[in-house]
Write a protein that holds these residues in place. Structure first.
Motif, PDB file in Angstrom:
ATOM      1  N   GLN A   1       0.832  -1.208   0.000  1.00  0.00           N
ATOM      2  CA  GLN A   1       0.000   0.000   0.000  1.00  0.00           C
ATOM      3  C   GLN A   1       0.859   1.247   0.000  1.00  0.00           C
ATOM      4  OE1 GLN A   1      -4.221  -0.622   2.009  1.00  0.00           O
ATOM      5  NE2 GLN A   1      -2.589  -0.840   3.511  1.00  0.00           N
ATOM      6  N   GLN A   2       1.967   1.153   0.683  1.00  0.00           N
ATOM      7  CA  GLN A   2       2.853   2.306   0.767  1.00  0.00           C
ATOM      8  C   GLN A   2       3.482   2.591  -0.588  1.00  0.00           C
ATOM      9  OE1 GLN A   2       5.681   1.705   3.837  1.00  0.00           O
ATOM     10  NE2 GLN A   2       6.290   3.845   3.966  1.00  0.00           N
ATOM     11  N   ARG A   3       3.921   1.533  -1.244  1.00  0.00           N
ATOM     12  CA  ARG A   3       4.560   1.692  -2.551  1.00  0.00           C
ATOM     13  C   ARG A   3       3.579   2.022  -3.653  1.00  0.00           C
ATOM     14  NH1 ARG A   3       9.135  -2.379  -4.366  1.00  0.00           N
ATOM     15  NH2 ARG A   3      10.174  -2.862  -2.397  1.00  0.00           N
ATOM     16  N   GLU A   4       2.363   1.599  -3.458  1.00  0.00           N
ATOM     17  CA  GLU A   4       1.343   1.736  -4.496  1.00  0.00           C
ATOM     18  C   GLU A   4       1.760   1.035  -5.782  1.00  0.00           C
ATOM     19  OE1 GLU A   4      -0.111   5.652  -4.972  1.00  0.00           O
ATOM     20  OE2 GLU A   4      -0.262   6.040  -2.826  1.00  0.00           O
ATOM     21  N   ASP A   5       2.405  -0.096  -5.624  1.00  0.00           N
ATOM     22  CA  ASP A   5       2.816  -0.892  -6.779  1.00  0.00           C
ATOM     23  C   ASP A   5       1.951  -2.148  -6.818  1.00  0.00           C
ATOM     24  OD1 ASP A   5       3.958  -2.514  -8.643  1.00  0.00           O
ATOM     25  OD2 ASP A   5       6.012  -2.213  -7.956  1.00  0.00           O
ATOM     26  N   TYR A   6       1.087  -2.187  -7.800  1.00  0.00           N
ATOM     27  CA  TYR A   6       0.136  -3.290  -7.837  1.00  0.00           C
ATOM     28  C   TYR A   6       0.256  -4.108  -9.120  1.00  0.00           C
ATOM     29  CZ  TYR A   6      -1.787  -0.244  -4.249  1.00  0.00           C
ATOM     30  OH  TYR A   6      -1.938   0.547  -3.151  1.00  0.00           O
ATOM     31  N   HIS A   7       1.429  -4.071  -9.727  1.00  0.00           N
ATOM     32  CA  HIS A   7       1.567  -4.743 -11.016  1.00  0.00           C
ATOM     33  C   HIS A   7       1.322  -6.242 -10.900  1.00  0.00           C
ATOM     34  CE1 HIS A   7       5.519  -5.769  -9.375  1.00  0.00           C
ATOM     35  NE2 HIS A   7       5.514  -6.761 -10.252  1.00  0.00           N
ATOM     36  N   HIS A   8       1.693  -6.819  -9.752  1.00  0.00           N
ATOM     37  CA  HIS A   8       1.517  -8.267  -9.614  1.00  0.00           C
ATOM     38  C   HIS A   8       0.044  -8.649  -9.602  1.00  0.00           C
ATOM     39  CE1 HIS A   8       1.706  -6.314  -5.769  1.00  0.00           C
ATOM     40  NE2 HIS A   8       1.341  -7.375  -5.105  1.00  0.00           N
ATOM     41  N   LEU A   9      -0.767  -7.789  -9.054  1.00  0.00           N
ATOM     42  CA  LEU A   9      -2.198  -8.083  -9.061  1.00  0.00           C
ATOM     43  C   LEU A   9      -2.726  -8.025 -10.492  1.00  0.00           C
ATOM     44  CD1 LEU A   9      -3.379  -6.020  -5.976  1.00  0.00           C
ATOM     45  CD2 LEU A   9      -2.439  -8.307  -6.106  1.00  0.00           C
ATOM     46  N   GLN A  10      -2.337  -6.973 -11.183  1.00  0.00           N
ATOM     47  CA  GLN A  10      -2.821  -6.800 -12.549  1.00  0.00           C
ATOM     48  C   GLN A  10      -2.365  -7.955 -13.435  1.00  0.00           C
ATOM     49  OE1 GLN A  10      -5.092  -4.347 -13.253  1.00  0.00           O
ATOM     50  NE2 GLN A  10      -5.323  -5.793 -14.938  1.00  0.00           N
ATOM     51  N   GLU A  11      -1.127  -8.375 -13.221  1.00  0.00           N
ATOM     52  CA  GLU A  11      -0.611  -9.475 -14.037  1.00  0.00           C
ATOM     53  C   GLU A  11      -1.406 -10.755 -13.831  1.00  0.00           C
ATOM     54  OE1 GLU A  11       3.532 -10.170 -13.441  1.00  0.00           O
ATOM     55  OE2 GLU A  11       4.076  -8.299 -14.442  1.00  0.00           O
ATOM     56  N   ALA A  12      -1.692 -11.044 -12.591  1.00  0.00           N
ATOM     57  CA  ALA A  12      -2.482 -12.245 -12.308  1.00  0.00           C
ATOM     58  C   ALA A  12      -3.824 -12.159 -13.012  1.00  0.00           C
ATOM     59  CB  ALA A  12      -2.677 -12.410 -10.799  1.00  0.00           C
ATOM     60  N   ILE A  13      -4.439 -11.021 -12.931  1.00  0.00           N
ATOM     61  CA  ILE A  13      -5.741 -10.845 -13.577  1.00  0.00           C
ATOM     62  C   ILE A  13      -5.606 -11.014 -15.093  1.00  0.00           C
ATOM     63  CG2 ILE A  13      -7.537  -9.166 -14.081  1.00  0.00           C
ATOM     64  CD1 ILE A  13      -7.147  -8.070 -11.257  1.00  0.00           C
ATOM     65  N   ASN A  14      -4.551 -10.440 -15.639  1.00  0.00           N
ATOM     66  CA  ASN A  14      -4.342 -10.566 -17.083  1.00  0.00           C
ATOM     67  C   ASN A  14      -4.163 -12.015 -17.507  1.00  0.00           C
ATOM     68  OD1 ASN A  14      -4.481  -7.829 -17.291  1.00  0.00           O
ATOM     69  ND2 ASN A  14      -2.262  -7.509 -17.389  1.00  0.00           N
TER      70      ASN A  14
ATOM     71  N   THR B   1      -3.641   4.831  12.620  1.00  0.00           N
ATOM     72  CA  THR B   1      -2.397   4.496  11.915  1.00  0.00           C
ATOM     73  C   THR B   1      -2.030   5.630  10.967  1.00  0.00           C
ATOM     74  OG1 THR B   1      -3.553   3.521  10.051  1.00  0.00           O
ATOM     75  CG2 THR B   1      -3.095   2.075  11.897  1.00  0.00           C
ATOM     76  N   VAL B   2      -0.856   5.500  10.388  1.00  0.00           N
ATOM     77  CA  VAL B   2      -0.466   6.461   9.354  1.00  0.00           C
ATOM     78  C   VAL B   2      -1.417   6.309   8.170  1.00  0.00           C
ATOM     79  CG1 VAL B   2       1.939   6.749   9.933  1.00  0.00           C
ATOM     80  CG2 VAL B   2       1.227   4.749   8.658  1.00  0.00           C
ATOM     81  N   ASP B   3      -1.483   7.329   7.349  1.00  0.00           N
ATOM     82  CA  ASP B   3      -2.543   7.397   6.346  1.00  0.00           C
ATOM     83  C   ASP B   3      -2.452   6.386   5.209  1.00  0.00           C
ATOM     84  OD1 ASP B   3      -4.264   9.124   7.438  1.00  0.00           O
ATOM     85  OD2 ASP B   3      -3.448  10.910   6.456  1.00  0.00           O
ATOM     86  N   TYR B   4      -1.246   5.881   4.934  1.00  0.00           N
ATOM     87  CA  TYR B   4      -1.188   4.996   3.782  1.00  0.00           C
ATOM     88  C   TYR B   4      -1.853   3.648   4.043  1.00  0.00           C
ATOM     89  CZ  TYR B   4       3.005   2.948   5.946  1.00  0.00           C
ATOM     90  OH  TYR B   4       3.885   2.346   6.802  1.00  0.00           O
ATOM     91  N   VAL B   5      -2.103   3.344   5.292  1.00  0.00           N
ATOM     92  CA  VAL B   5      -2.892   2.151   5.572  1.00  0.00           C
ATOM     93  C   VAL B   5      -4.352   2.514   5.308  1.00  0.00           C
ATOM     94  CG1 VAL B   5      -3.579   0.481   7.312  1.00  0.00           C
ATOM     95  CG2 VAL B   5      -1.258   1.386   7.305  1.00  0.00           C
ATOM     96  N   SER B   6      -4.907   1.936   4.261  1.00  0.00           N
ATOM     97  CA  SER B   6      -6.207   2.400   3.785  1.00  0.00           C
ATOM     98  C   SER B   6      -7.281   2.376   4.858  1.00  0.00           C
ATOM     99  CB  SER B   6      -6.639   1.575   2.574  1.00  0.00           C
ATOM    100  OG  SER B   6      -6.735   0.214   2.927  1.00  0.00           O
ATOM    101  N   VAL B   7      -7.360   1.259   5.582  1.00  0.00           N
ATOM    102  CA  VAL B   7      -8.425   1.173   6.572  1.00  0.00           C
ATOM    103  C   VAL B   7      -8.229   2.189   7.699  1.00  0.00           C
ATOM    104  CG1 VAL B   7      -8.941  -1.222   6.051  1.00  0.00           C
ATOM    105  CG2 VAL B   7      -7.276  -0.700   7.814  1.00  0.00           C
TER     106      VAL B   7
END
Lengths: 345, 345
Positions: B131-144, B192-198
């Motif tokens: 969440q901090q990195r905002e790198d979600y390429h692995h999720l997108q790849e799996a979906i692809n 918590t700090v803000d980057y934790v979405s919940v």
DNA sequence: AGAGCGGCCGAAAACGATTTCGTGTTGAAA
DNA sequence: TTTCAACACGAAATCGTTTTCGGCCGCTCT
């Protein structure tokens, strides 16, 4: 949505045979440098990854461990999983988890489900109901089929296999000894019914500690609980009518219930009564007063179990010698057992 | 140690062909009653079970769900697993669990490990670091690659897929409203700090509740914590220097730390300060005073996630419409937020 | 020049199951 | 007597790999 790349597709694309592709990717000397590099480049470019299922079928190995646990919403088992997972992943194994919910039938079902080729072996902590029934045919069957089993924590003596346990009796004895050393004269124990193996062992440790110190064993100070969910009332009643100065509880739940019951009676922990618990979890750390506990080192147990299982899987020519690893417990002394260290209330 | 029975062995033994055996066992009309019964009897006698791996390869379906979680020694995630497991098992699916330990790299590794044919789809709660990195390429790849994903609790907006969340903001708002209704004027929040979405959403709920009641928002009463492990000192210092009559904590850990800090200051909960927490776990139930919390219904979330995923797996011609299931939270009022109900101390 | 050998590659079997497409044997209809 | 359908079963392909074996080509050695 592109379907995953296979050897066949690479072969067709590069106009070579499937076997050539396979060999090239595995750096076989049979393949010329030129072809090899070409194939590897192509594979890398399109991110080829061999299909695990096909490999499993070919090798008759899944590199997967089946884990069957009684429950999971429980710090101890959660830490065990952590330990297993860490070792397994590091050695390239996956972990399939099944929950028995302490039910015999679900335990059997889960094992049957996983035994059909899904896993190479089992790590298991037997369900309460299974211990009660003393029916272990499903374990024996798995072993007969060539699937190694490692039992964790709640083990069963009748089954010959690798085991990972703690010395429950010794841990309990140390805890009770600590209470005695702190001046307790009348120590109650809150434990489980006897068919729960670890409960029985911890009870034994309690008895031994008393014996060693030449203290009289008072059956009236022993409370055996069947159902955790209804334990609070039982414990309230138990403690209300007894005069004691120490409590040894075989798990965190009983310990906190005991403290609540003592409060009801107008007593304070640790000022009036010392309490020692078993199983170190978040609850012990956070509770007020924080709980002195016997640390089971769950992660370590899990790690050891995974190591034993993987070792057996990878050295199948190993002699049929099984070992029982005993993980050392340690006492964590917190507020609940120390008169001097009164907590903030 | 007998190796498992295969169709081929049955065929040889009964002097028929492999196909005949397969068809007989699947009750094909092509096979005569006599042969069919004979084969079935033999199979039953020797306890034949088809090899799962072979089936997976043939069907290109593993009937296995990959579950990737940030941690497991945490009541919430443990209950989520319970919910998933129950639905999955009932529908004949296995669950492979991988832990990311909140590390981005491990999350990516785990997904790659499972994406090579081991699972049909994923249920995932993203790691803090991800969440901090905002790198979600692995999720997108799996979906692809055609692997459906269901995100749970810690979701990411950028990825288009099914999701199961709770209304964190609303839950927090209700909790804070409850504090206000109980007469609190100066309510602090420990989050918590803000980057934790919940965490961010719960903070927003806090702010909205204050706003709706025309209460002034005092930035000085907002504590954002980065590292849970060192939170106690921070919280001690925070509460020591502020005058407040209510605390809203976004998780059980912060809530118990706050209560400890208040004790240090000589204040009692709920007599002097009311406390509301988030995430209902064992700690909340057992703590003294027991904690009022926003119940996230983890098991329900897990169950819903499993249902969504399995539905998508079994109806692949489904339109590409994704849904976000919002599980209702509920307030559990215990001692820590009720002035009238003083706990035994 | 013929034998032999090494380099490079492909065909095929194997893992265990399902499924499609034959094929041989009946028996009945024409 | 011929034809054709029904019946009961087997052969072979398939899923995606790995691996053994064999083949072809060109080169070297006698």
């Amino acid at each position: 949505m592109k379907p995953k790349l296979t050897l066949k597709q690479i072969a067709r694309e590069l106009d070579v045979s499937v076997s050539t592709v396979s060999k090239a990717l595995r750096d076989s000397v049979e393949i010329s440098e030129e072809t090899r590099l070409k194939i590897k480049a192509f594979a890398k470019l399109y991110n080829y990854k061999p299909n695990n299922i096909a490999l499993s079928l070919k090798n008759r190995k899944t590199r997967t461990i089946g884990l069957v646990l009684p429950e999971i919403v429980h710090d101890f088992f959660a830490t065990v999983i952590s330990g297993i997972e860490q070792v397994a992943n590091q050695k390239g194994y996956n972990v399939i988890i099944c929950l028995s919910n302490n039910s015999f039938d679900r335990e059997v079902m889960n094992m049957e489900m996983l035994a059909n080729g899904s896993t190479d072996g089992f790590i298991l902590s037997v369900a309460k109901e299974t211990q009660q029934r003393e029916d272990y045919h499903h374990l024996q069957e798995a072993i007969n089929q060539g699937m190694p089993i490692v039992l964790v924590d709640r083990v069963v003596d009748q089954i010959v296999c690798d085991k990972v346990i703690i010395d429950d009796s010794e841990g309990a004895q140390n805890a009770v000894q600590h209470l005695i050393d702190s001046g307790c004269q009348k120590i109650a124990i809150i434990t489980t019914v006897d068919y729960v193996s670890v409960g029985k062992l911890r009870t034994r440790g309690y008895l031994e500690a008393l014996g060693k110190n030449n203290m009289v064993i008072n059956e009236d100070l022993i409370l055996k609980i069947e159902d955790v969910d209804q334990s609070q009332e039982e414990i309230n009643e138990f403690l209300r009518t007894r005069e004691i100065d120490g409590v040894f509880a075989v798990n965190e739940q009983f310990a906190t219930s005991a403290i609540k019951a003592l409060h009801l009676k107008g007593l304070s922990v640790p000022r009036d009564v010392l309490v020692f618990s078993f199983s170190d979890g978040e609850l012990s750390r956070r509770f007020i007063p924080s709980l002195s506990t016997v640390n089971q080192h769950g992660a370590e147990m899990g790690a050891k179990a995974a190591e034993l299982l993987i070792e057996r899987l990878e050295k199948p020519v190993d002699e049929e010698r099984f070992q029982t690893a005993i993980i050392k417990t340690s006492l964590i002394e917190r507020e609940s057992s120390q008169k001097t260290k009164t907590p903030v209330e």
